[in-house]
Design an enzyme around this catalytic site. Sequence first.
Site, short mmCIF file in Angstrom:
data_model
loop_
_atom_site.label_atom_id
_atom_site.label_comp_id
_atom_site.label_asym_id
_atom_site.label_seq_id
_atom_site.Cartn_x
_atom_site.Cartn_y
_atom_site.Cartn_z
N HIS A 1 0.84 -1.21 0.00
CA HIS A 1 0.00 0.00 0.00
C HIS A 1 0.87 1.26 0.00
O HIS A 1 0.72 2.14 -0.86
CB HIS A 1 -0.89 -0.05 1.24
CG HIS A 1 -1.80 1.12 1.40
ND1 HIS A 1 -3.15 1.06 1.15
CD2 HIS A 1 -1.57 2.40 1.84
CE1 HIS A 1 -3.70 2.24 1.39
NE2 HIS A 1 -2.76 3.06 1.82
N GLU A 2 1.78 1.34 0.96
CA GLU A 2 2.64 2.53 1.06
C GLU A 2 3.59 2.61 -0.12
O GLU A 2 3.96 3.70 -0.56
CB GLU A 2 3.40 2.53 2.38
CG GLU A 2 2.53 2.51 3.64
CD GLU A 2 1.52 3.64 3.71
OE1 GLU A 2 1.73 4.67 3.02
OE2 GLU A 2 0.51 3.50 4.42
N HIS B 1 1.83 4.46 -2.79
CA HIS B 1 1.93 5.91 -2.57
C HIS B 1 3.29 6.44 -3.04
O HIS B 1 3.39 7.45 -3.73
CB HIS B 1 1.78 6.23 -1.09
CG HIS B 1 0.38 6.18 -0.57
ND1 HIS B 1 -0.67 6.79 -1.20
CD2 HIS B 1 -0.14 5.59 0.54
CE1 HIS B 1 -1.79 6.59 -0.50
NE2 HIS B 1 -1.49 5.85 0.55
N HIS C 1 3.76 6.52 -6.68
CA HIS C 1 2.96 7.64 -7.21
C HIS C 1 3.77 8.93 -7.08
O HIS C 1 3.86 9.72 -8.04
CB HIS C 1 1.65 7.73 -6.42
CG HIS C 1 0.59 8.54 -7.08
ND1 HIS C 1 -0.67 8.67 -6.55
CD2 HIS C 1 0.57 9.28 -8.21
CE1 HIS C 1 -1.41 9.42 -7.34
NE2 HIS C 1 -0.67 9.82 -8.35
#
Length: 601
Positions: free
Chosen positions: A393-394, A397, A400
């Site tokens: 998940h991180e 980020h 991104h």
Amino acid sequence: MSKTKGIPARDIIAEAHKWNLSKLFKSDTAWEKAYKKLEGMVPTFATFQGRLGESATVLRECCDFENTFEQLAEKLGVYAFLKSTENVANSHYQGMIAQYTFLMTQAAALSSFIPPEIQAIPKKKIAQFLKEDILEPYRFNLEKLLRYRPHILSENEERLLAMQGEVAGATSKIFDQLNDADLAFGFVTNEDGEKVELSQSSFRSLLESPKRAVRKKAFTQFYDTYEQHKNTLSATLNASVLQDVYQSRVRNYLTAREAALFSDKVPVAVYDNLIETVHKHLPTVYRYLDVRQKALRLKELHAYDTYAPIVKRGKTHIPYEDAVTTICDALHPLGKSYVNTLKKGLLEQRWVDRYENKGKRSGAFSYGCYGTLPYIMMNYKEDVIDSMFTLAHEGGHSMHTHSSNKAQPPQYSHYTIFVAEVASTFNEQLLSHHLLDRATDKKERAWLINREIDEIRGTIVRQTMFAEYEQILHEMAEEGQPLTVDSLREEYGDLLRKYFGENFVIDENLNLEGLRIPHFYSAFYVYKYATGLSAAIALSQAVLNEGKPARDRYLRFLQSGGSQFPLDQLREAGVDLEQPQPVESAMNRLATLVDELETLL
């Protein structure tokens, strides 16, 4: 004899397992030097006052200076914040944050003339300015600013608002200090006879214990601590909500919710559609909870039973390095460049602060700035498979951030939180798909399906409940109704009954959850988790089914940074969140998973 398993001090953690903040500043001394430089830049803002309507050239000069100032300011802020999270009780870094916040409040006050002065430029004149090539690099940001004409105040009023910047953010800081530094939850003996220190991080691990007595003990002890501080917490949450209402009214918004959604150009219909669509599918949630209760062979299902695995499997042990390998294998549909960049960041370039240490901030996050590393804070646990999903998940980020920084100039490198939750949960979707494809038997498949169900329930259903709670609290405040300990607990209790159904047992202290969620102190954020996962499910399925065309659309989405409004970015990637269909599809996916789980069990 029982063993005691404490939380290690930070100096015991290997350097290779900590993030490399030297990419920001080599030392605290280097930070202080850069701080002095930024401090010296602050008066320059005044040289532009009263001149922004002179010409497009002057406006460009102001934009360039503001851009340069913000880049250095961001580096200073990120460094101070990341250092403070290593030990939230470290007063030195809390002092650096206070020092930085003070300077930024001064800068905000001195630069507060910029929005109203641009707004005051006659419409025909600013339209002519925007046609000039010299303003092309800032055109979208200027057009976004012009949307705020009805909500920008006079120069003096803007200055007064800017001067209260530190006060406006105080409630969130007070909550963080109480929650992460001051509260002590004691120890709980786990199913192996180890005495584990109960913390924000270990709480989830203990709730996953196969032994119900351990889960119940951890839950009771955890919430008993909050019970002792309920008045302080309720007063803090009340102050946070009242600050939101005050800010929205001062700026002429109809409601605090509309004020929060305005910057992303998100219609309130997106928020309302989310809640209405989830309400429509709550019977699926009730059905899943019944399946869970039956699988666990319980007479009653309590909150502390909702994280325990309902399919027995061997003890989880996933070292950090193995988690990285699995994540990168799962993300291969995104191409070699994406995977290789992420792998180097997680293993070699020290993007990640991997493990829990005494005093470290709870949870996980990704945070970086232009020209440096996209840092990740973890509290990685080898015995909790969710830690691997959190890392994925991180990592979403951070990739991104990496992609945006590489493709966009500084002024457009910052993507909105709205789309951030798409990139992170997209990675989780691919990881889940990868593990399901490699499940070796029915039991393993059932376990993974249950985990995906819990992810949708936790991210879409639970966050929608949180979003509805935030809406209710702000509407109460806007109508002049008091937010007291009793009223806050009552409203949250009503939502628990609605979202969990009549067969679920609501423990007495569970309504204190409405006081302990950090996001409630920065309102109207959590709905983005739900819309984000809904979009991520659609986009990940497109990449898996269509291949290169969908992958290229998705990678362009990651590269677009803040150069468009979020709903426009998602439409170009292939998802329209102004329609109920993405949330509807995600909830239908939940129903399909529950059907298969019921069959497998």
